[in-house]
Design a protein around this motif. Sequence first.
Motif, PDB file in Angstrom:
ATOM      1  N   ARG A 114       0.825  -1.207   0.000  1.00 14.37           N
ATOM      2  CA  ARG A 114       0.000   0.000   0.000  1.00 14.37           C
ATOM      3  C   ARG A 114       0.861   1.260   0.000  1.00 14.37           C
ATOM      4  N   THR A 115       1.942   1.242   0.755  1.00 12.51           N
ATOM      5  CA  THR A 115       2.828   2.407   0.786  1.00 12.51           C
ATOM      6  C   THR A 115       3.408   2.683  -0.597  1.00 12.51           C
ATOM      7  N   SER A 116       3.896   1.634  -1.242  1.00 13.97           N
ATOM      8  CA  SER A 116       4.473   1.793  -2.583  1.00 13.97           C
ATOM      9  C   SER A 116       3.411   2.234  -3.589  1.00 13.97           C
ATOM     10  N   CYS A 117       2.229   1.631  -3.493  1.00 13.07           N
ATOM     11  CA  CYS A 117       1.154   1.961  -4.435  1.00 13.07           C
ATOM     12  C   CYS A 117       0.661   3.391  -4.246  1.00 13.07           C
ATOM     13  N   PHE A 118       0.555   3.841  -3.005  1.00 12.88           N
ATOM     14  CA  PHE A 118       0.084   5.204  -2.754  1.00 12.88           C
ATOM     15  C   PHE A 118       1.093   6.233  -3.274  1.00 12.88           C
ATOM     16  N   LYS A 119       2.373   5.943  -3.092  1.00  7.96           N
ATOM     17  CA  LYS A 119       3.403   6.840  -3.629  1.00  7.96           C
ATOM     18  C   LYS A 119       3.324   6.871  -5.155  1.00  7.96           C
ATOM     19  N   LEU A 120       3.112   5.703  -5.740  1.00 10.25           N
ATOM     20  CA  LEU A 120       3.004   5.614  -7.197  1.00 10.25           C
ATOM     21  C   LEU A 120       1.790   6.383  -7.702  1.00 10.25           C
ATOM     22  N   ILE A 121       0.674   6.209  -7.030  1.00  9.70           N
ATOM     23  CA  ILE A 121      -0.552   6.895  -7.435  1.00  9.70           C
ATOM     24  C   ILE A 121      -0.390   8.408  -7.325  1.00  9.70           C
ATOM     25  N   ALA A 122       0.285   8.856  -6.282  1.00 14.07           N
ATOM     26  CA  ALA A 122       0.521  10.297  -6.122  1.00 14.07           C
ATOM     27  C   ALA A 122       1.348  10.833  -7.283  1.00 14.07           C
ATOM     28  N   ALA A 123       2.380  10.082  -7.666  1.00 11.57           N
ATOM     29  CA  ALA A 123       3.234  10.507  -8.781  1.00 11.57           C
ATOM     30  C   ALA A 123       2.449  10.529 -10.090  1.00 11.57           C
ATOM     31  N   LEU A 124       1.618   9.517 -10.304  1.00 12.48           N
ATOM     32  CA  LEU A 124       0.804   9.462 -11.518  1.00 12.48           C
ATOM     33  C   LEU A 124      -0.225  10.589 -11.541  1.00 12.48           C
ATOM     34  N   PHE A 125      -0.762  10.911 -10.374  1.00 12.32           N
ATOM     35  CA  PHE A 125      -1.782  11.955 -10.294  1.00 12.32           C
ATOM     36  C   PHE A 125      -1.185  13.327 -10.595  1.00 12.32           C
ATOM     37  N   VAL A 126       0.011  13.554 -10.110  1.00 12.17           N
ATOM     38  CA  VAL A 126       0.674  14.842 -10.334  1.00 12.17           C
ATOM     39  C   VAL A 126       0.981  15.049 -11.815  1.00 12.17           C
ATOM     40  N   THR A 127       1.357  13.968 -12.483  1.00 10.95           N
ATOM     41  CA  THR A 127       1.777  14.082 -13.887  1.00 10.95           C
ATOM     42  C   THR A 127       0.653  13.804 -14.882  1.00 10.95           C
ATOM     43  N   GLY A 128      -0.503  13.347 -14.392  1.00 13.65           N
ATOM     44  CA  GLY A 128      -1.574  12.938 -15.295  1.00 13.65           C
ATOM     45  C   GLY A 128      -2.459  14.083 -15.752  1.00 13.65           C
ATOM     46  N   ASP A 129      -3.173  13.845 -16.860  1.00 14.30           N
ATOM     47  CA  ASP A 129      -4.151  14.827 -17.327  1.00 14.30           C
ATOM     48  C   ASP A 129      -5.493  14.547 -16.639  1.00 14.30           C
ATOM     49  N   SER A 130      -6.509  15.311 -16.986  1.00 13.08           N
ATOM     50  CA  SER A 130      -7.794  15.205 -16.290  1.00 13.08           C
ATOM     51  C   SER A 130      -8.439  13.831 -16.472  1.00 13.08           C
ATOM     52  N   GLU A 131      -8.347  13.266 -17.685  1.00 13.55           N
ATOM     53  CA  GLU A 131      -8.952  11.949 -17.934  1.00 13.55           C
ATOM     54  C   GLU A 131      -8.284  10.869 -17.091  1.00 13.55           C
ATOM     55  N   ARG A 132      -6.976  10.882 -17.078  1.00  7.14           N
ATOM     56  CA  ARG A 132      -6.243   9.864 -16.323  1.00  7.14           C
ATOM     57  C   ARG A 132      -6.434  10.052 -14.820  1.00  7.14           C
ATOM     58  N   ASN A 133      -6.504  11.289 -14.398  1.00  8.71           N
ATOM     59  CA  ASN A 133      -6.717  11.534 -12.974  1.00  8.71           C
ATOM     60  C   ASN A 133      -8.113  11.107 -12.531  1.00  8.71           C
ATOM     61  N   THR A 134      -9.077  11.206 -13.430  1.00  9.92           N
ATOM     62  CA  THR A 134     -10.423  10.719 -13.113  1.00  9.92           C
ATOM     63  C   THR A 134     -10.407   9.207 -12.906  1.00  9.92           C
ATOM     64  N   VAL A 135      -9.621   8.516 -13.716  1.00  9.93           N
ATOM     65  CA  VAL A 135      -9.465   7.065 -13.550  1.00  9.93           C
ATOM     66  C   VAL A 135      -8.890   6.757 -12.166  1.00  9.93           C
ATOM     67  N   ILE A 136      -7.880   7.513 -11.777  1.00  8.26           N
ATOM     68  CA  ILE A 136      -7.265   7.312 -10.463  1.00  8.26           C
ATOM     69  C   ILE A 136      -8.269   7.583  -9.348  1.00  8.26           C
ATOM     70  N   LEU A 137      -8.996   8.681  -9.471  1.00  6.01           N
ATOM     71  CA  LEU A 137      -9.967   9.043  -8.437  1.00  6.01           C
ATOM     72  C   LEU A 137     -11.065   7.988  -8.313  1.00  6.01           C
ATOM     73  N   ASP A 138     -11.595   7.549  -9.440  1.00  5.18           N
ATOM     74  CA  ASP A 138     -12.673   6.558  -9.413  1.00  5.18           C
ATOM     75  C   ASP A 138     -12.213   5.246  -8.778  1.00  5.18           C
ATOM     76  N   THR A 139     -10.965   4.898  -9.007  1.00  8.39           N
ATOM     77  CA  THR A 139     -10.455   3.611  -8.534  1.00  8.39           C
ATOM     78  C   THR A 139      -9.899   3.685  -7.121  1.00  8.39           C
ATOM     79  N   PHE A 140      -9.202   4.766  -6.808  1.00 10.50           N
ATOM     80  CA  PHE A 140      -8.434   4.802  -5.563  1.00 10.50           C
ATOM     81  C   PHE A 140      -9.079   5.561  -4.408  1.00 10.50           C
ATOM     82  N   MET A 141     -10.038   6.424  -4.677  1.00 16.69           N
ATOM     83  CA  MET A 141     -10.648   7.145  -3.562  1.00 16.69           C
ATOM     84  C   MET A 141     -11.268   6.212  -2.520  1.00 16.69           C
ATOM     85  N   PRO A 142     -11.967   5.133  -2.923  1.00 14.33           N
ATOM     86  CA  PRO A 142     -12.495   4.217  -1.907  1.00 14.33           C
ATOM     87  C   PRO A 142     -11.396   3.598  -1.040  1.00 14.33           C
TER      88      PRO A 142
END
Length: 204
Positions: A50-78
């Motif tokens: 979880r620690t590694s995945c959360f760091k990865l998700i944060a990095a992807l979120f910072v560099t992602g566009d709105s569409e990709r960030n929506t994918v992250i939000l839909d999947t990871f917010m829960p």
Amino acid sequence: MSESIGEQASKNIVCLSKNLELEEYRTLIGFIAAACRYEVKHHVKQVLKRTSCFKLIAALFVTGDSERNTVILDTFMPILVRELKTSSKFSQSVHLINFLFSGDEELSKLTHEVCSLIKKKIGDDEYMNRVAMCQKNASEKITDRKRKIRELAVTAPEDAAELKRKKNKKKTEVRKRKLDEIKPYRAMKRRAAEQRKAQENEED
């Protein structure tokens, strides 16, 4: 998997993800989320995945566009909301000292940092709406699960009784583990008693 390997893998994934199509990206995020859920279900006391995945998700979120960030939000917010709830329970419990000196402290801190990053990027209103939706969905799942258990008690009482027995056994094991964390000598005494019993059985 060591922490250093996890960090290097995360860097590679961030780099490679830039060349993925949206559906491929969605699949990638799904795999990352699955790793988190697996750890929660099978190795809840471990936090490396979880620690590694959360760091990865944060990095992807910072560099992602709105569409990709929506994918992250839909999947990871829960998943993030679940961790926020878990860390909140820990901080309010009598096991706070144990919590502060465990890997859960790092995971809790990281979860709050990732959520703060998300809130800053999408705004307070959308963030709070998503948190509320996650909480609502989680509550509905619990209600639905309880309803199915009640129905099972009517349609298949033996199965319901077995399910209840397993649930109570799991609760007992969790309670015992928490007590062992608070009072390590309990675990030492129990292991010593088990060893003596095993030796006696061998002698018999």
